[in-house]
Design an enzyme around this catalytic site. Structure first.
Site, PDB file in Angstrom:
ATOM      1  N   LYS A  90       0.834  -1.214   0.000  1.00 12.05           N
ATOM      2  CA  LYS A  90       0.000   0.000   0.000  1.00 12.05           C
ATOM      3  C   LYS A  90       0.867   1.263   0.000  1.00 12.05           C
ATOM      4  CE  LYS A  90      -2.350  -0.757   3.797  1.00 12.05           C
ATOM      5  NZ  LYS A  90      -1.768  -2.041   4.240  1.00 12.05           N
ATOM      6  N   ARG A 130      -9.606   0.720   8.727  1.00  6.95           N
ATOM      7  CA  ARG A 130      -9.156  -0.640   9.022  1.00  6.95           C
ATOM      8  C   ARG A 130     -10.221  -1.422   9.784  1.00  6.95           C
ATOM      9  NH1 ARG A 130      -3.265   0.640   8.938  1.00  6.95           N
ATOM     10  NH2 ARG A 130      -2.065  -1.274   9.074  1.00  6.95           N
ATOM     11  N   ARG A 166      11.487  -6.334   5.038  1.00  5.87           N
ATOM     12  CA  ARG A 166      11.337  -4.915   4.700  1.00  5.87           C
ATOM     13  C   ARG A 166      12.281  -4.024   5.516  1.00  5.87           C
ATOM     14  NH1 ARG A 166       5.461  -2.100   4.835  1.00  5.87           N
ATOM     15  NH2 ARG A 166       5.561  -2.492   7.072  1.00  5.87           N
ATOM     16  N   ARG A 190      11.354  -1.629  10.871  1.00  6.95           N
ATOM     17  CA  ARG A 190      10.291  -1.207  11.792  1.00  6.95           C
ATOM     18  C   ARG A 190      10.151  -2.235  12.904  1.00  6.95           C
ATOM     19  NH1 ARG A 190       4.991   0.474   8.329  1.00  6.95           N
ATOM     20  NH2 ARG A 190       4.041  -0.688  10.030  1.00  6.95           N
ATOM     21  N   ARG A 208      -0.243  -9.026  13.253  1.00  9.59           N
ATOM     22  CA  ARG A 208      -0.837  -7.988  12.388  1.00  9.59           C
ATOM     23  C   ARG A 208      -1.678  -8.635  11.292  1.00  9.59           C
ATOM     24  NH1 ARG A 208       4.173  -4.896  10.440  1.00  9.59           N
ATOM     25  NH2 ARG A 208       2.733  -3.524   9.346  1.00  9.59           N
TER      26      ARG A 208
END
Ligand code: AMP
Length: 207
Positions: A13, A88, A127, A154, A165
């Site tokens: 996204k 969300r 990532r 992160r 998540r």
């Protein structure tokens, strides 16, 4: 053009939002970015949000809805916006729709970027982001390919948090795909492809 971008964490996204912002010159509203900035600045909002974010849980609806309502009052959203990571939950989607109707605005499309959950676990744990410019790369990037800045992971991209998540996404957020299908705004795009192919598919769908 007012766009809602849906998809699991790690579906791409953020990457697609950055490309859409450049292409259509619209405002980028990422609730994750707003919350991370508040955490970094150590504001009361950041202190409250941090505990949820670190656990991979959702920040309470009332907090996030308030943030987005405020952000939508800002002038740069007049030319259009892309909501990245919001809504969300169904409560957030309903609040968004009533806020937009009060503002006399509409959503033009809800783009859902669909990626297989196993591919997502791999993507997210690999990532890395640039501290200086926010570039989204991966563990192969020793430094930022865009500005040579330092890359970091992160906290919520660690494997245990990623699984949580994804569970939260399945329970709370995936039902929004049907919510937007019901209002005829949904565009589903296969996100298991190179970034530029995904972007081309989104642009085609928006025409
Ligand atoms: P993101 O960068 O979109 O993956 O968001 C990172 C984290 O911020 C999420 O795991 C949540 O803890 C929090 N967050 C971001 N957007 C929302 C939202 N719309 N509702 C609740 N929590 C959110």
């Amino acid at each position: 053009m007012n766009i809602v971008l849906l998809g699991a964490p790690g579906a791409g996204k953020g990457t697609q939002a950055a490309k859409l912002v450049a292409e259509y010159d619209i405002a980028h509203i990422s609730t994750g970015d707003i919350l991370r900035a508040a955490v970094k600045a150590g504001t009361p909002l950041g202190l409250e949000a941090k505990q949820y974010m670190d656990a991979g849980e959702l920040v309470p609806d009332s907090v996030v809805i308030g943030l987005v309502k405020e952000r939508l009052q800002e002038k740069d959203t007049d030319k259009g916006f892309i909501l990245d990571g919001f809504p969300r939950t169904t409560t957030q989607a309903v609040a968004l729709s009533s806020e937009l109707s009060e503002l006399g605005r509409d959503i033009d499309a809800a783009i859902a970027v669909i990626v297989d959950p196993e591919a997502i676990v791999k993507r997210l744990t690999a990532r890395r982001l640039c501290k200086a410019c926010g570039y989204i790369g991966n563990a192969d990037d020793a430094t930022c390919p865009q500005c040579s800045g330092e890359m970091y992971q992160r906290d919520d991209d660690k494997p245990e948090t990623v699984r949580n998540r994804l569970d939260v996404y399945e329970q709370a957020t995936a039902p929004l795909i049907d919510y937007y299908r019901g209002s005829d705004l949904l565009v589903e795009v296969d996100g298991d492809r190179p970034v530029d192919e995904v972007f081309a598919a989104i642009k085609k769908a928006l025409k």
